[in-house]
Write a protein that holds these residues in place. Structure first.
Motif, short mmCIF file in Angstrom:
data_model
loop_
_atom_site.label_atom_id
_atom_site.label_comp_id
_atom_site.label_asym_id
_atom_site.label_seq_id
_atom_site.Cartn_x
_atom_site.Cartn_y
_atom_site.Cartn_z
N UNK A 96 0.82 -1.23 0.00
CA UNK A 96 0.00 0.00 0.00
C UNK A 96 0.85 1.27 0.00
N UNK A 97 1.99 1.23 0.69
CA UNK A 97 2.88 2.39 0.73
C UNK A 97 3.40 2.71 -0.67
N UNK A 98 3.78 1.68 -1.42
CA UNK A 98 4.25 1.91 -2.79
C UNK A 98 3.10 2.31 -3.71
N UNK A 99 1.96 1.68 -3.53
CA UNK A 99 0.83 1.95 -4.41
C UNK A 99 0.35 3.39 -4.29
N UNK A 100 0.42 3.98 -3.10
CA UNK A 100 -0.05 5.36 -2.96
C UNK A 100 0.89 6.34 -3.68
N UNK A 101 2.08 5.83 -4.06
CA UNK A 101 3.01 6.62 -4.86
C UNK A 101 3.02 6.18 -6.32
N UNK A 102 2.03 5.37 -6.69
CA UNK A 102 1.92 4.90 -8.06
C UNK A 102 3.00 3.93 -8.47
N UNK A 103 3.53 3.17 -7.49
CA UNK A 103 4.65 2.27 -7.75
C UNK A 103 4.33 0.85 -7.32
N UNK A 104 5.08 -0.07 -7.91
CA UNK A 104 5.09 -1.45 -7.47
C UNK A 104 6.51 -1.82 -7.09
N UNK A 105 6.70 -3.01 -6.56
CA UNK A 105 8.04 -3.41 -6.12
C UNK A 105 9.00 -3.47 -7.31
N UNK A 106 8.48 -3.72 -8.51
CA UNK A 106 9.34 -3.76 -9.69
C UNK A 106 9.98 -2.41 -9.98
N UNK A 107 9.38 -1.33 -9.46
CA UNK A 107 9.91 0.02 -9.70
C UNK A 107 11.02 0.40 -8.72
N UNK A 108 11.26 -0.43 -7.70
CA UNK A 108 12.26 -0.14 -6.68
C UNK A 108 13.59 -0.77 -7.07
N UNK A 109 14.61 0.05 -7.15
CA UNK A 109 15.93 -0.42 -7.57
C UNK A 109 16.80 -0.85 -6.40
N UNK A 110 16.59 -0.25 -5.23
CA UNK A 110 17.48 -0.51 -4.09
C UNK A 110 16.67 -0.70 -2.81
N UNK A 111 16.95 -1.78 -2.11
CA UNK A 111 16.30 -2.08 -0.83
C UNK A 111 17.29 -1.78 0.28
N UNK A 112 16.91 -0.86 1.15
CA UNK A 112 17.79 -0.38 2.22
C UNK A 112 17.12 -0.73 3.54
N UNK A 113 17.34 -1.98 3.98
CA UNK A 113 16.59 -2.52 5.10
C UNK A 113 17.48 -2.69 6.33
N UNK A 114 16.87 -2.51 7.48
CA UNK A 114 17.55 -2.77 8.74
C UNK A 114 17.71 -4.28 8.94
#
Length: 349
Positions: free
Chosen positions: A256-274
């Protein structure tokens, strides 16, 4: 627009490999059942942490040091290393301490009043009107949460600059007479660290733009993670169900966080996770590998430094920024912490 201009880290003076720590376990576990000793050593060996840094030497960690003595060391090192880290970040950015309008410090592994930010203001001779915000009690989530607070300030105040400093010493919370699995696992995965991020709403400053941020609070989950203040210090609370709870809630946290920005996980290039720990990494990796994504930098930070609570995600972010992603590439920051809570930031270079 609010941008992340610079990220910097400072490493505490005591460094040990996991193999170098194992002999100290013999003294700590003396008199315990042989099978239990083997189990504890196996947990350390399989923790996915090869090295870690700490404010205290291993001999100090595995000694009957009072809460007062440990906390005094935490305060001393926090001030020294926090000052060094912030000055290093300012140098990298070609800023001065007087350029800062907003100062946020985050930490959960010690108690300090006046808080760290007051000492930094004095040590670096900041302006007397700098706005300060010390954040405690948010645990591992505070690194991303602090950036969210900084962004809100900078959005409301264009042309300003902010610094976030995370200082953590989980090793100072080790409980010598506690042989619970919570204490064992905490000792196996945690290390100490210091990190700083500089953010700006000045037009001329560069860096990835924070497109969006959001907090996600799990209900009925305050028992999952935290500290209990005891006569011997801060005693870790870490429920065995944390990875399963994260896995069950992951779709609601991310999509939902990505969708509200018009994005899907395929649009994310870098995962910066704890990197909370090996089990949490396994859960997150299994979810994202199916989508063609990796969390290699998260895994590498855990291997090289351990879980440093709030500072850890900033170590991952520094690695990512050092790679200089191409313009237009997007990143997703995520951390979890007591509450139980997830903190999210969407970036674009």
């Amino acid at each position: 627009m609010v941008k992340i201009n610079t990220v910097n880290k400072t490493l505490p003076g005591n460094k040990r490999t996991t193999s170098e720590i194992l002999p100290f376990l013999d003294g700590w576990l003396h008199g315990q059942d042989d099978r239990f000793i083997k189990k504890v050593k196996k947990i350390f060996e399989n923790s996915a942490v090869d090295e870690r840094y700490s404010f205290m030497s291993p001999a100090e960690v595995f000694s009957l040091t009072s809460f007062e003595a440990r906390n005094n060391l935490y305060m001393e090192q926090s001030i020294e290393l926090g000052t060094e880290c912030l000055q290093g970040a300012l140098t990298k950015a070609n800023w001065t301490a007087k350029d800062l309008d907003y100062l946020i410090t985050v930490s959960c592994t010690g108690i300090m009043i006046p808080s760290l930010d007051a000492h930094l203001i004095n040590n670096l001779q900041m302006r007397q009107d700098v706005v300060r915000l010390p954040v405690t009690e948010m645990g591992c989530a505070a690194g991303v949460a602090g950036m969210i607070y900084a962004r809100n300030f900078l959005k409301a105040n264009p042309g300003k600059r902010a610094a976030l400093i995370a200082v953590e010493s989980p090793t100072a919370t080790f409980q010598l007479k506690d042989y619970s699995m919570t204490n064992v696992v905490s000792a196996a995965i945690f290390g100490d660290g210091v990190a700083c991020a500089l953010l700006s709403s000045c037009d001329d400053d560069e860096g990835p733009v924070i497109l969006d941020d959001s907090m996600y609070h799990f209900t009925e989950s305050t028992n999952l993670m935290g500290f209990k203040l005891t006569d011997t210090g801060l005693k870790m609370i870490l429920d065995i169900d944390v990875p399963e709870v994260i896995e069950a809630n992951f779709p609601a946290i991310i999509f939902p966080f990505l969708e509200r920005n018009g994005l899907g996980i395929a649009d994310i290039d870098h995962l910066i996770f704890h990197p909370g720990g090996k089990k949490i990494i396994h859960v997150v990796e299994s979810l994202f590998s199916e989508l063609g994504k990796n969390i290699n930098d998260t895994k590498e930070v855990l291997r090289l430094y351990g879980n440093m609570s709030s500072a850890t995600v900033l170590y991952v972010l520094e690695r990512m920024m050092d790679k200089k992603p191409a313009p237009g590439e997007k990143g997703l920051m995520l951390s979890f912490g007591p509450g139980f809570t997830a903190q999210r930031i969407l970036l674009q270079w």
